[in-house]
Design a protein around this motif. Structure first.
Motif, mmCIF file in Angstrom:
data_model
loop_
_atom_site.group_PDB
_atom_site.id
_atom_site.type_symbol
_atom_site.label_atom_id
_atom_site.label_comp_id
_atom_site.label_asym_id
_atom_site.label_seq_id
_atom_site.Cartn_x
_atom_site.Cartn_y
_atom_site.Cartn_z
ATOM 1 N N HIS A 132 0.837 -1.202 0.000
ATOM 2 C CA HIS A 132 0.000 0.000 0.000
ATOM 3 C C HIS A 132 0.874 1.256 0.000
ATOM 4 O O HIS A 132 0.553 2.236 -0.680
ATOM 5 C CB HIS A 132 -0.945 -0.006 1.200
ATOM 6 C CG HIS A 132 -1.863 1.151 1.239
ATOM 7 N ND1 HIS A 132 -2.915 1.294 0.359
ATOM 8 C CD2 HIS A 132 -1.893 2.254 2.030
ATOM 9 C CE1 HIS A 132 -3.542 2.423 0.615
ATOM 10 N NE2 HIS A 132 -2.949 3.024 1.631
ATOM 11 N N GLN A 133 1.971 1.229 0.754
ATOM 12 C CA GLN A 133 2.881 2.369 0.788
ATOM 13 C C GLN A 133 3.468 2.629 -0.600
ATOM 14 O O GLN A 133 3.579 3.780 -1.028
ATOM 15 C CB GLN A 133 4.012 2.128 1.795
ATOM 16 C CG GLN A 133 3.565 2.088 3.234
ATOM 17 C CD GLN A 133 2.941 3.381 3.690
ATOM 18 O OE1 GLN A 133 1.742 3.464 3.852
ATOM 19 N NE2 GLN A 133 3.747 4.374 3.879
ATOM 20 N N LYS A 134 3.854 1.568 -1.299
ATOM 21 C CA LYS A 134 4.402 1.713 -2.647
ATOM 22 C C LYS A 134 3.368 2.311 -3.593
ATOM 23 O O LYS A 134 3.682 3.175 -4.404
ATOM 24 C CB LYS A 134 4.881 0.362 -3.178
ATOM 25 C CG LYS A 134 6.134 -0.132 -2.520
ATOM 26 C CD LYS A 134 6.525 -1.520 -3.013
ATOM 27 C CE LYS A 134 7.696 -2.067 -2.219
ATOM 28 N NZ LYS A 134 8.001 -3.461 -2.585
ATOM 29 N N LYS A 135 2.133 1.850 -3.472
ATOM 30 C CA LYS A 135 1.049 2.355 -4.315
ATOM 31 C C LYS A 135 0.830 3.852 -4.058
ATOM 32 O O LYS A 135 0.685 4.636 -4.996
ATOM 33 C CB LYS A 135 -0.230 1.577 -4.029
ATOM 34 C CG LYS A 135 -1.422 2.018 -4.838
ATOM 35 C CD LYS A 135 -2.651 1.202 -4.461
ATOM 36 C CE LYS A 135 -3.900 1.794 -5.073
ATOM 37 N NZ LYS A 135 -5.098 1.145 -4.561
ATOM 38 N N MET A 136 0.834 4.239 -2.804
ATOM 39 C CA MET A 136 0.637 5.644 -2.457
ATOM 40 C C MET A 136 1.797 6.500 -2.958
ATOM 41 O O MET A 136 1.609 7.634 -3.383
ATOM 42 C CB MET A 136 0.469 5.806 -0.940
ATOM 43 C CG MET A 136 -0.781 5.156 -0.394
ATOM 44 S SD MET A 136 -2.308 5.729 -1.146
ATOM 45 C CE MET A 136 -2.377 7.369 -0.476
ATOM 46 N N GLN A 137 3.001 5.965 -2.894
ATOM 47 C CA GLN A 137 4.173 6.681 -3.386
ATOM 48 C C GLN A 137 4.065 6.917 -4.891
ATOM 49 O O GLN A 137 4.365 7.993 -5.392
ATOM 50 C CB GLN A 137 5.429 5.891 -3.049
ATOM 51 C CG GLN A 137 6.718 6.636 -3.263
ATOM 52 C CD GLN A 137 7.906 5.804 -2.810
ATOM 53 O OE1 GLN A 137 7.930 4.590 -2.952
ATOM 54 N NE2 GLN A 137 8.906 6.471 -2.261
ATOM 55 N N GLN A 138 3.599 5.914 -5.623
ATOM 56 C CA GLN A 138 3.415 6.064 -7.066
ATOM 57 C C GLN A 138 2.348 7.103 -7.368
ATOM 58 O O GLN A 138 2.510 7.914 -8.280
ATOM 59 C CB GLN A 138 3.034 4.723 -7.698
ATOM 60 C CG GLN A 138 4.172 3.737 -7.739
ATOM 61 C CD GLN A 138 3.727 2.348 -8.188
ATOM 62 O OE1 GLN A 138 2.537 2.049 -8.229
ATOM 63 N NE2 GLN A 138 4.684 1.502 -8.508
ATOM 64 N N GLN A 139 1.262 7.104 -6.603
ATOM 65 C CA GLN A 139 0.209 8.096 -6.808
ATOM 66 C C GLN A 139 0.731 9.500 -6.512
ATOM 67 O O GLN A 139 0.375 10.456 -7.192
ATOM 68 C CB GLN A 139 -1.000 7.794 -5.934
ATOM 69 C CG GLN A 139 -1.816 6.629 -6.416
ATOM 70 C CD GLN A 139 -3.019 6.349 -5.521
ATOM 71 O OE1 GLN A 139 -3.161 6.909 -4.441
ATOM 72 N NE2 GLN A 139 -3.878 5.457 -5.973
ATOM 73 N N GLY A 140 1.588 9.617 -5.502
ATOM 74 C CA GLY A 140 2.182 10.909 -5.174
ATOM 75 C C GLY A 140 3.056 11.420 -6.302
ATOM 76 O O GLY A 140 3.035 12.608 -6.640
ATOM 77 N N ARG A 141 3.829 10.540 -6.882
ATOM 78 C CA ARG A 141 4.676 10.931 -8.013
ATOM 79 C C ARG A 141 3.821 11.375 -9.197
ATOM 80 O O ARG A 141 4.140 12.336 -9.885
ATOM 81 C CB ARG A 141 5.570 9.774 -8.424
ATOM 82 C CG ARG A 141 6.718 9.540 -7.491
ATOM 83 C CD ARG A 141 7.648 8.480 -8.051
ATOM 84 N NE ARG A 141 8.634 8.123 -7.061
ATOM 85 C CZ ARG A 141 8.961 6.877 -6.749
ATOM 86 N NH1 ARG A 141 8.394 5.866 -7.370
ATOM 87 N NH2 ARG A 141 9.859 6.633 -5.828
ATOM 88 N N LYS A 142 2.734 10.647 -9.426
ATOM 89 C CA LYS A 142 1.836 10.976 -10.534
ATOM 90 C C LYS A 142 1.233 12.362 -10.317
ATOM 91 O O LYS A 142 1.169 13.170 -11.241
ATOM 92 C CB LYS A 142 0.748 9.908 -10.625
ATOM 93 C CG LYS A 142 -0.137 10.029 -11.824
ATOM 94 C CD LYS A 142 -1.119 8.860 -11.867
ATOM 95 C CE LYS A 142 -2.033 8.956 -13.055
ATOM 96 N NZ LYS A 142 -3.003 7.847 -13.069
ATOM 97 N N MET A 143 0.794 12.641 -9.104
ATOM 98 C CA MET A 143 0.221 13.951 -8.791
ATOM 99 C C MET A 143 1.265 15.057 -8.941
ATOM 100 O O MET A 143 0.960 16.144 -9.409
ATOM 101 C CB MET A 143 -0.335 13.974 -7.371
ATOM 102 C CG MET A 143 -1.662 13.293 -7.249
ATOM 103 S SD MET A 143 -2.866 14.052 -8.317
ATOM 104 C CE MET A 143 -3.774 14.946 -7.123
ATOM 105 N N LYS A 144 2.493 14.767 -8.540
ATOM 106 C CA LYS A 144 3.559 15.756 -8.651
ATOM 107 C C LYS A 144 3.808 16.101 -10.113
ATOM 108 O O LYS A 144 4.018 17.258 -10.454
ATOM 109 C CB LYS A 144 4.833 15.215 -7.992
ATOM 110 C CG LYS A 144 5.908 16.247 -7.809
ATOM 111 C CD LYS A 144 7.060 15.681 -7.006
ATOM 112 C CE LYS A 144 8.122 16.730 -6.801
ATOM 113 N NZ LYS A 144 9.226 16.224 -6.016
#
Length: 159
Positions: A132-144
């Motif tokens: 879940h942490q990895k998924k959230m990190q990817q979503q954060g990068r996408k938003m950035k």
């Protein structure tokens, strides 16, 4: 007949673009809604979400709540400091040394949080949490990436 088809296609395309921009705007509002909560409320909500996702026991819930509360208080304090600096005009771009220190502190915090979670969760829960942490990190990068582009130049979602 061809003109009607061209106009219909143009309207459908414009509607799709408008919905994409609206969805992006809604996602951008989410962090602001969470920042209105007190640290206790934020910690409670995060703990309950984790309980649903990881099937936590009551003992695990208590330990994770303490960890989430500690993190929420630190985050609230940091945001208050940033807001005060911004209002006073003291907010400046950090130097390379300051950026290094901030990144180093953030990584140390992540390592510490991961170690604590490893002691609280069982192996199956920990793997699920890490994923879940990895998924959230990817979503954060996408938003950035979306934030870095001008709204008119935002890349379209590819499936």
């Amino acid at each position: 007949m061809k003109n009607i088809l061209v106009i219909a296609m143009a309207l459908i395309t414009l509607q799709g673009i408008a919905q994409e921009k609206r969805a992006l705007a809604n996602r951008m509002d989410r962090p602001h809604r969470m920042s209105d909560l007190s640290p206790e409320q934020a910690a409670t909500l995060k703990t309950k979400k984790m309980t649903l996702h990881l099937d936590l026991t009551t003992k695990q819930q208590d330990e994770i709540y303490k960890l989430n509360l500690e993190n929420a208080k630190a985050r609230k304090e940091m945001m208050a400091n940033l807001k005060a600096k911004r209002e006073h005009g003291e907010l400046k771009k950090p130097t390379q040394e300051q950026r290094y220190k901030m990144m180093n502190a953030r990584l140390d915090h992540q390592i510490d949080e991961k170690a604590k979670m490893k002691t609280i969760l069982n192996s199956e829960q920990f793997i699920k949490w890490e994923n879940h942490q990895k998924k959230m990190q990817q979503q954060g990068r996408k938003m950035k990436r979306h934030m870095a582009h001008k709204p008119s130049e935002a890349p379209k979602n590819r499936k």
